[in-house]
Design a protein around this motif. Structure first.
Motif, PDB file in Angstrom:
ATOM      1  N   GLY A 147    -113.048 -59.583 -64.427  1.00  0.00           N
ATOM      2  CA  GLY A 147    -112.485 -60.664 -64.989  1.00  0.00           C
ATOM      3  C   GLY A 147    -113.691 -61.668 -64.653  1.00  0.00           C
ATOM      4  N   GLU A 148    -114.509 -61.801 -63.362  1.00  0.00           N
ATOM      5  CA  GLU A 148    -115.322 -62.488 -62.861  1.00  0.00           C
ATOM      6  C   GLU A 148    -117.361 -62.176 -63.349  1.00  0.00           C
ATOM      7  N   GLU A 149    -117.674 -62.543 -63.738  1.00  0.00           N
ATOM      8  CA  GLU A 149    -119.269 -62.713 -63.823  1.00  0.00           C
ATOM      9  C   GLU A 149    -119.639 -62.130 -62.467  1.00  0.00           C
ATOM     10  N   PRO A 150    -120.204 -60.730 -63.053  1.00  0.00           N
ATOM     11  CA  PRO A 150    -120.981 -60.540 -61.888  1.00  0.00           C
ATOM     12  C   PRO A 150    -121.734 -61.004 -60.776  1.00  0.00           C
ATOM     13  N   PRO A 151    -122.440 -61.320 -59.335  1.00  0.00           N
ATOM     14  CA  PRO A 151    -123.519 -61.598 -59.435  1.00  0.00           C
ATOM     15  C   PRO A 151    -124.946 -61.286 -59.881  1.00  0.00           C
ATOM     16  N   ALA A 152    -125.716 -61.769 -60.018  1.00  0.00           N
ATOM     17  CA  ALA A 152    -127.123 -61.251 -60.902  1.00  0.00           C
ATOM     18  C   ALA A 152    -127.922 -60.157 -60.027  1.00  0.00           C
ATOM     19  N   GLU A 153    -128.203 -60.464 -58.970  1.00  0.00           N
ATOM     20  CA  GLU A 153    -127.967 -58.940 -57.710  1.00  0.00           C
ATOM     21  C   GLU A 153    -126.848 -58.876 -57.192  1.00  0.00           C
ATOM     22  N   ARG A 154    -127.125 -57.814 -57.037  1.00  0.00           N
ATOM     23  CA  ARG A 154    -125.671 -57.230 -56.002  1.00  0.00           C
ATOM     24  C   ARG A 154    -126.434 -57.089 -54.609  1.00  0.00           C
ATOM     25  N   ARG A 155    -126.485 -57.747 -53.531  1.00  0.00           N
ATOM     26  CA  ARG A 155    -127.299 -57.771 -52.350  1.00  0.00           C
ATOM     27  C   ARG A 155    -125.897 -57.692 -51.650  1.00  0.00           C
ATOM     28  N   PHE A 156    -124.438 -58.135 -51.109  1.00  0.00           N
ATOM     29  CA  PHE A 156    -123.353 -58.269 -50.012  1.00  0.00           C
ATOM     30  C   PHE A 156    -123.183 -57.262 -50.031  1.00  0.00           C
ATOM     31  N   VAL A 157    -122.656 -56.100 -50.948  1.00  0.00           N
ATOM     32  CA  VAL A 157    -121.862 -54.772 -50.347  1.00  0.00           C
ATOM     33  C   VAL A 157    -122.119 -53.051 -50.664  1.00  0.00           C
ATOM     34  N   THR A 158    -122.879 -52.778 -49.855  1.00  0.00           N
ATOM     35  CA  THR A 158    -123.330 -51.424 -50.419  1.00  0.00           C
ATOM     36  C   THR A 158    -121.665 -50.347 -49.812  1.00  0.00           C
ATOM     37  N   THR A 159    -122.024 -49.425 -50.920  1.00  0.00           N
ATOM     38  CA  THR A 159    -121.073 -48.476 -51.052  1.00  0.00           C
ATOM     39  C   THR A 159    -121.614 -47.016 -50.661  1.00  0.00           C
ATOM     40  N   ARG A 160    -121.160 -46.050 -49.536  1.00  0.00           N
ATOM     41  CA  ARG A 160    -121.283 -44.581 -50.371  1.00  0.00           C
ATOM     42  C   ARG A 160    -120.329 -44.393 -50.285  1.00  0.00           C
ATOM     43  N   HIS A 161    -120.211 -42.600 -50.950  1.00  0.00           N
ATOM     44  CA  HIS A 161    -119.934 -41.372 -50.862  1.00  0.00           C
ATOM     45  C   HIS A 161    -120.353 -40.427 -50.255  1.00  0.00           C
ATOM     46  N   ALA A 162    -119.135 -40.036 -49.285  1.00  0.00           N
ATOM     47  CA  ALA A 162    -119.428 -38.553 -49.165  1.00  0.00           C
ATOM     48  C   ALA A 162    -117.900 -37.753 -48.514  1.00  0.00           C
ATOM     49  N   GLU A 163    -117.735 -36.537 -49.492  1.00  0.00           N
ATOM     50  CA  GLU A 163    -116.535 -35.319 -49.221  1.00  0.00           C
ATOM     51  C   GLU A 163    -115.359 -36.620 -48.930  1.00  0.00           C
ATOM     52  N   GLY A 164    -115.414 -36.683 -50.628  1.00  0.00           N
ATOM     53  CA  GLY A 164    -114.134 -37.835 -50.552  1.00  0.00           C
ATOM     54  C   GLY A 164    -113.658 -39.029 -50.412  1.00  0.00           C
ATOM     55  N   VAL A 165    -114.660 -39.376 -49.271  1.00  0.00           N
ATOM     56  CA  VAL A 165    -114.579 -40.838 -48.538  1.00  0.00           C
ATOM     57  C   VAL A 165    -115.161 -41.769 -49.542  1.00  0.00           C
ATOM     58  N   THR A 166    -114.747 -43.069 -49.913  1.00  0.00           N
ATOM     59  CA  THR A 166    -115.543 -44.147 -50.067  1.00  0.00           C
ATOM     60  C   THR A 166    -115.734 -44.918 -49.083  1.00  0.00           C
ATOM     61  N   THR A 167    -117.369 -45.810 -48.509  1.00  0.00           N
ATOM     62  CA  THR A 167    -117.449 -46.458 -47.646  1.00  0.00           C
ATOM     63  C   THR A 167    -117.683 -47.767 -47.439  1.00  0.00           C
ATOM     64  N   VAL A 168    -116.607 -48.912 -47.690  1.00  0.00           N
ATOM     65  CA  VAL A 168    -117.360 -50.171 -48.709  1.00  0.00           C
ATOM     66  C   VAL A 168    -118.088 -51.183 -47.659  1.00  0.00           C
ATOM     67  N   VAL A 169    -119.051 -51.186 -47.404  1.00  0.00           N
ATOM     68  CA  VAL A 169    -119.509 -52.177 -46.195  1.00  0.00           C
ATOM     69  C   VAL A 169    -119.915 -53.580 -46.509  1.00  0.00           C
ATOM     70  N   LEU A 170    -118.864 -54.562 -45.540  1.00  0.00           N
ATOM     71  CA  LEU A 170    -119.694 -55.931 -45.804  1.00  0.00           C
ATOM     72  C   LEU A 170    -121.468 -56.342 -45.357  1.00  0.00           C
ATOM     73  N   ASP A 171    -122.272 -56.733 -46.287  1.00  0.00           N
ATOM     74  CA  ASP A 171    -123.391 -56.719 -45.888  1.00  0.00           C
ATOM     75  C   ASP A 171    -124.132 -57.783 -45.957  1.00  0.00           C
ATOM     76  N   ARG A 172    -122.992 -59.039 -44.895  1.00  0.00           N
ATOM     77  CA  ARG A 172    -123.736 -60.284 -45.121  1.00  0.00           C
ATOM     78  C   ARG A 172    -124.354 -60.233 -43.881  1.00  0.00           C
ATOM     79  N   PRO A 173    -124.128 -59.571 -43.241  1.00  0.00           N
ATOM     80  CA  PRO A 173    -124.921 -59.582 -41.380  1.00  0.00           C
ATOM     81  C   PRO A 173    -124.976 -61.452 -40.689  1.00  0.00           C
ATOM     82  N   ASP A 174    -126.065 -62.101 -41.589  1.00  0.00           N
ATOM     83  CA  ASP A 174    -126.797 -63.283 -40.791  1.00  0.00           C
ATOM     84  C   ASP A 174    -125.833 -63.992 -41.141  1.00  0.00           C
ATOM     85  N   HIS A 175    -124.567 -64.292 -42.027  1.00  0.00           N
ATOM     86  CA  HIS A 175    -122.881 -65.106 -42.288  1.00  0.00           C
ATOM     87  C   HIS A 175    -122.168 -64.145 -40.929  1.00  0.00           C
TER      88      HIS A 175
END
Length: 279
Positions: free
Chosen positions: A11-39
């Protein structure tokens, strides 16, 4: 409590460029990574909105049997971005980690999605975990921590209440109160001792241990785990008589709705390893 039905959009306007979360899928596992390490993965609007979308996507994805939430860099999540919160106090709300429609803080909706997910959720605590980060960790079903973790509330130091919804459910009201009023952070081994994390592993092997744990859970009867989570939430705070009758209802539902229950019983009786499918 019946799990809310989540849509793939926040329900939010999505960020113009998705830069702060990475997602990977493997063997039934979805890993969601908060990716703003400089903060230290602190939540501004862009990260929080993207994270909510990624979490809802993972918990509603039928191919995902386990959701893992972790952080990039040296922190899991250092809480809300204080500069963004200060800007909101000054009337500049666009950067605050809250809904632009309802002003709800988005980490609360993330916690709700994790708690009600019909599948196991693992928080991989790779480093500092504070405030909103601690609440999201408490929304997970299992918390694996690096031995470099420090975890707590910290909100009293900026004059804000919080960590009252989920932290007391994990460590009890008295310990949660002590952690809040002192503002101190527990190290990994204290956190394990008081039940705030489930297991501590050496930092050098943390990612390998996290992958191993996620794979083991993905091979489990994950639909049964989802039913347990629903039953847990509906029993919480209820009289014992009601909770026991509700548990009886879920036993009967399981016979009809969980294929893995038939597989598990057959494997046990025939002394073989079960082959669970998550159905």
């Amino acid at each position: 409590m019946t799990a809310p039905q989540h849509s793939r959009t926040t329900g939010e306007e999505p960020p113009a460029e998705r830069r702060f979360v990475t997602t990977r899928h493997a063997e039934g596992v979805t890993t969601v990574v908060l990716d703003r390490p400089d903060h230290r993965n602190s939540l501004n609007y862009e990260l929080a909105a993207e994270l909510l979308d990624a979490v809802i996507g993972a918990v509603t994805d039928t191919a995902t049997r386990v959701v893992v939430l972790t952080g990039a860099g040296t922190a899991f999540c250092a809480g809300d971005d204080i500069e963004a919160v200060q800007q909101a106090r000054d009337g500049m709300r666009d950067g605050a980690p809250a809904s632009r429609l309802t002003r709800d803080y988005l980490y609360l909706r993330i916690c709700e999605a994790l708690i009600t997910a019909r599948k196991p959720v693992v928080a991989g605590l790779n480093g500092a975990t504070v405030g909103a980060g601690t609440e999201m960790a408490c929304a997970a079903d299992y918390r694996l921590a690096s031995d470099k973790v420090r975890i707590g509330s910290g909100l009293v130091q900026v004059g804000y209440p919080g960590n009252a919804a989920l932290l007391p459910r994990v460590v009890g009201p008295a310990r949660a109160t002590e952690l809040f009023v002192t503002g101190r952070l527990a190290d990994a081994h204290e956190a394990e001792r008081i039940g705030l994390v489930d297991r501590v592993v050496p930092h050098d092997t943390f990612h390998k241990e996290l992958d191993t744990l996620a794979a083991a859970l993905a091979a489990a009867p994950t639909k049964a785990i989802g039913h347990f989570k629903e039953l847990r939430e509906r029993c919480w705070g209820q009289p014992a008589e009601y909770a026991l009758r509700l548990q009886n209802e879920f036993h009967h539902r399981s016979h009809a709705e969980i294929e893995d229950g038939h597989e598990g019983l057959d494997a046990f009786l025939n002394k073989r390893r079960p082959r669970f499918t998550g159905r």
